[in-house]
Design an enzyme around this catalytic site. Structure first.
Site, PDB file in Angstrom:
ATOM      1  N   ASP A 125       0.847  -1.196   0.000  1.00  0.00           N
ATOM      2  CA  ASP A 125       0.000   0.000   0.000  1.00  0.00           C
ATOM      3  C   ASP A 125       0.880   1.243   0.000  1.00  0.00           C
ATOM      4  OD1 ASP A 125      -1.933   1.941   0.438  1.00  0.00           O
ATOM      5  OD2 ASP A 125      -2.166   1.463   2.576  1.00  0.00           O
ATOM      6  N   ASN A 127      -0.367   4.550  -0.773  1.00  0.00           N
ATOM      7  CA  ASN A 127      -1.034   5.825  -0.456  1.00  0.00           C
ATOM      8  C   ASN A 127      -1.768   5.765   0.883  1.00  0.00           C
ATOM      9  OD1 ASN A 127      -3.050   4.122  -1.230  1.00  0.00           O
ATOM     10  ND2 ASN A 127      -4.141   5.637  -2.480  1.00  0.00           N
ATOM     11  N   ASP A 162      -5.677 -11.720 -14.498  1.00  0.00           N
ATOM     12  CA  ASP A 162      -6.744 -12.631 -14.126  1.00  0.00           C
ATOM     13  C   ASP A 162      -7.956 -12.252 -14.966  1.00  0.00           C
ATOM     14  OD1 ASP A 162      -8.439 -14.350 -12.506  1.00  0.00           O
ATOM     15  OD2 ASP A 162      -6.930 -14.091 -10.961  1.00  0.00           O
ATOM     16  N   ASP A 209     -10.269 -17.526 -14.812  1.00  0.00           N
ATOM     17  CA  ASP A 209     -11.014 -17.929 -13.624  1.00  0.00           C
ATOM     18  C   ASP A 209     -12.111 -18.940 -13.965  1.00  0.00           C
ATOM     19  OD1 ASP A 209     -11.463 -17.206 -10.718  1.00  0.00           O
ATOM     20  OD2 ASP A 209     -13.468 -16.738 -11.484  1.00  0.00           O
ATOM     21  N   GLU A 251      -8.246 -22.003 -14.674  1.00  0.00           N
ATOM     22  CA  GLU A 251      -8.592 -22.644 -13.416  1.00  0.00           C
ATOM     23  C   GLU A 251      -9.698 -23.650 -13.721  1.00  0.00           C
ATOM     24  OE1 GLU A 251      -9.999 -21.479  -8.906  1.00  0.00           O
ATOM     25  OE2 GLU A 251     -10.984 -20.591 -10.619  1.00  0.00           O
ATOM     26  N   HIS A 288      -4.533 -17.684  -3.717  1.00  0.00           N
ATOM     27  CA  HIS A 288      -5.344 -16.825  -2.856  1.00  0.00           C
ATOM     28  C   HIS A 288      -6.618 -17.501  -2.342  1.00  0.00           C
ATOM     29  CE1 HIS A 288      -7.189 -16.776  -6.732  1.00  0.00           C
ATOM     30  NE2 HIS A 288      -8.264 -16.195  -6.230  1.00  0.00           N
ATOM     31  N   ASP A 289      -6.880 -18.729  -2.783  1.00  0.00           N
ATOM     32  CA  ASP A 289      -8.069 -19.454  -2.310  1.00  0.00           C
ATOM     33  C   ASP A 289      -7.719 -20.563  -1.315  1.00  0.00           C
ATOM     34  OD1 ASP A 289      -9.826 -18.036  -3.963  1.00  0.00           O
ATOM     35  OD2 ASP A 289      -9.632 -19.480  -5.607  1.00  0.00           O
TER      36      ASP A 289
END
Ligand code: TEU
Ligand code: CA
Length: 554
Positions: free
Chosen positions: A24, A26, A101, A204, A258, A331-332
């Site tokens: 991050d 900002n 993605d 996806d 996927e 991420h899953d």
């Protein structure tokens, strides 16, 4: 036609970035594109040559960007189109390609197509989705299909007797790929990004895009009711080939799909180069080896032989027929630390697992933080968890006659948010991820497991991954060599051989916390060990010892 599609993906080492949790810049508590740019030198140093970026498109973020409201714009908190172009240029400058993605099984319910479709019965976009009359005068859904997050797959359009199909949350309506106009629009989206310079797509839930058109209820009801209609549907291959022919063939790009609940047969049919569909798929058979029936909530004790058998099947069945993706995290999935036979706090076990998957035949993926051994979050309350899936499942389980405490613990243990806590760059208050409280809490072990520590420790997992990547680049046998498992029934040791005309690589990893004898070692010389996690080598393998041998055949 001149096919521009080449095989560079076979030499790729791909790093997955989950933008929300990467860096991050900002100070709004969310990662952003500038944060990614600021860490490209870190990735270059690690040695990866491609990034898979989870969605950055404009989105209401119901499912963290897997609900897209505009395919050709950026979610403002992440940045804008100029930032994106700059990111692509900065990546390419460093020899890092980018795959985006692509979520085209469904859109967000805030996408203009869907808004138009439900507002106006005569809208041309109405047929972009599956809208059907409900049963019992519209009071009941058109059929009994269920979606992946545990709920019914239909939601009623308010004030009407019609319902729309959604295999994920109700804010993610499924697109109707039967409609050729929709397919043309999708192709234009692909071209838009390829023309901008991206190098391919991670597609996806791509094996859900075709549905059987009967829309009948299924009896008796399997757990994922209707899945025979929406997994690997009748026109899947046709649609994928159409995208290849009309788009991918015109660019030097790669695709990884996927594929939910894919069998080896499906894997072959989707990746056989002659069919021109996808370059590879994610097959989850090995990550599902510690659960029953692919349902992560029904997890069971890890068994190395089961894990070995499933990976062996992926390797052997695709040999000469298709190409594999190699991964242990995304991420899953919850983190691999403490999973697949490894032990939290024992870095050697993560090295053993790392080398085990990394040198198989295929394209390796590394999920952000995996290279420093980031651990699970160890959640203690539902407030700490943000993932819509976890909250939906919690609601469903609460209504069932199940032991509440145990079910709660399972959700904490397997929640996708275990992989989505912020990347930890240093031991400052917010882990160097941000200067304010991030959107989801940091791991409690941030002072131990962070990039700064990893870079200062020559024995860290980070340097082990760096070494593996370098080795793969330097030895073609890792890319093109044959694969053969050794001692497949050994319950403690994962061992295999990769071989081509010039070289032979033998990878041997112990998944045991005790010394283990292994007969095959007698055939090998210590001086051929190129990568390992022990300084001295005994006759037997030490706890979680890994040895990668390189034998020159010339
Ligand atoms: O995942 C598809 C998918 O099958 C998983 O969501 C799976 O059902 C779940 O993780 C099991 O616990 C893809 C994305 O990777 C995921 O992040 C999205 O939520 C989903 O599609 C919908 O787009
Ligand atoms: Ca930010």
């Amino acid at each position: 036609m001149n096919n521009k599609h080449t095989n560079w993906y076979k030499n790729a080492v791909i790093y997955q970035i989950y933008p929300r949790s990467f860096c991050d810049t900002n100070n709004d508590g969310l990662g952003d594109i500038n944060g990614i740019i600021s860490k490209l030198d870190y990735l270059k140093e690690l040695g990866v040559n491609c990034v898979w970026l989870s969605p950055i498109y404009d989105s209401p973020q119901k499912d963290n960007g897997y609900d897209i409201s505009n395919y050709t714009d950026i979610y403002p908190p992440f940045g804008n189109m100029n930032d994106c172009k700059k990111m692509i240029a900065e990546m390419h400058k460093r020899g890092i390609r980018l795959i985006m993605d692509l979520v085209v099984n469904h859109t967000s319910d805030k996408h203009k197509w869907f808004i138009d479709a439900i507002k106006d019965k005569n809208s041309p976009y109405r047929d972009y989705y599956y809208i059907r009359k409900g049963k019992k005068n519209g009071k009941k859904p058109p059929n009994n299909w269920k979606g992946f997050f545990g709920e019914g797959a239909w939601t009623r359009i308010e004030g009407t007797d019609e319902w729309y199909l959604h295999l994920f949350t109700k804010e993610q309506p499924d697109l109707n790929w039967e409609n050729p106009k929709l397919r043309e629009d999708i192709k234009n989206i692909l071209r838009f990004w390829l023309d901008l310079g991206v190098d391919g797509f991670r597609c996806d839930v791509i094996n859900l895009i075709s549905k059987k058109q009967d829309f009948k209820s299924r009896f008796p009801k399997p757990a994922l009711t209707g899945s025979d209609a929406f997994i690997n549907g009748p026109r899947l291959h046709e649609y994928l080939h159409e995208l290849y022919r009309d788009v991918y063939a015109n660019y030097d790009c790669m695709t990884v799909g996927e594929a939910v609940m894919a069998t080896s047969k499906v894997n072959i049919s989707l990746t056989d180069p002659a069919r021109e569909e996808l370059d590879m798929i994610f097959n989850f058979s090995h990550t599902d080896s510690d659960n029953i029936g692919g349902v992560k909530y029904f997890y069971r004790k890890f068994k190395l032989t089961r894990f070995k058998n499933r990976l062996n099947k992926q390797q052997v069945s695709l040999e000469g027929k298709g190409w594999n993706s190699l991964f242990i995290e995304n991420h899953d999935q919850r983190r691999s630390v403490g999973r697949f036979g490894t032990v939290e706090g024992n870095i050697n076990s993560s090295k053993a697992l790392g080398a085990t998957y990394f040198f198989l035949k295929g394209t390796p993926f590394i999920y952000q933080g995996q290279e420093i051994g980031m651990r699970n979050a160890h959640f203690k309350s539902m407030d700490e968890i943000k993932d819509v899936e976890s909250h939906n499942i919690k609601g469903i389980l609460d209504k069932m006659p199940l032991p509440k405490k145990k079910m709660q613990q399972i959700i904490y243990d397997v929640s996708r948010d275990n992989a989505r806590t912020p990347m930890i760059w240093d031991n400052s208050e917010f882990g160097g991820f941000s200067n304010i409280e991030p959107w989801i809490r940091l791991n409690k072990d941030k002072d131990i497991v962070n990039v700064k520590n990893a870079l200062e420790d020559k024995n860290s997992l980070y340097y082990f991954y760096q070494e593996m990547i370098k080795f793969k680049k330097e030895h073609q046998v890792i890319t093109d060599g044959s694969f053969k498992m050794i001692a497949i029934n050994n319950p403690h040791i994962f061992a295999y051989v990769r071989e081509n005309e010039d070289e032979k690589v033998v990878v041997i990893s112990s998944f045991s916390n005790k010394p283990r004898k292994f007969k095959y070692l007698e055939r090998l010389c210590d001086s051929d060990i190129k990568i390992t996690n022990y300084e001295k080598h005994e006759k037997a393998l030490q706890p979680f010892e890994v040895r990668v041998y390189l034998i020159d055949k010339k």
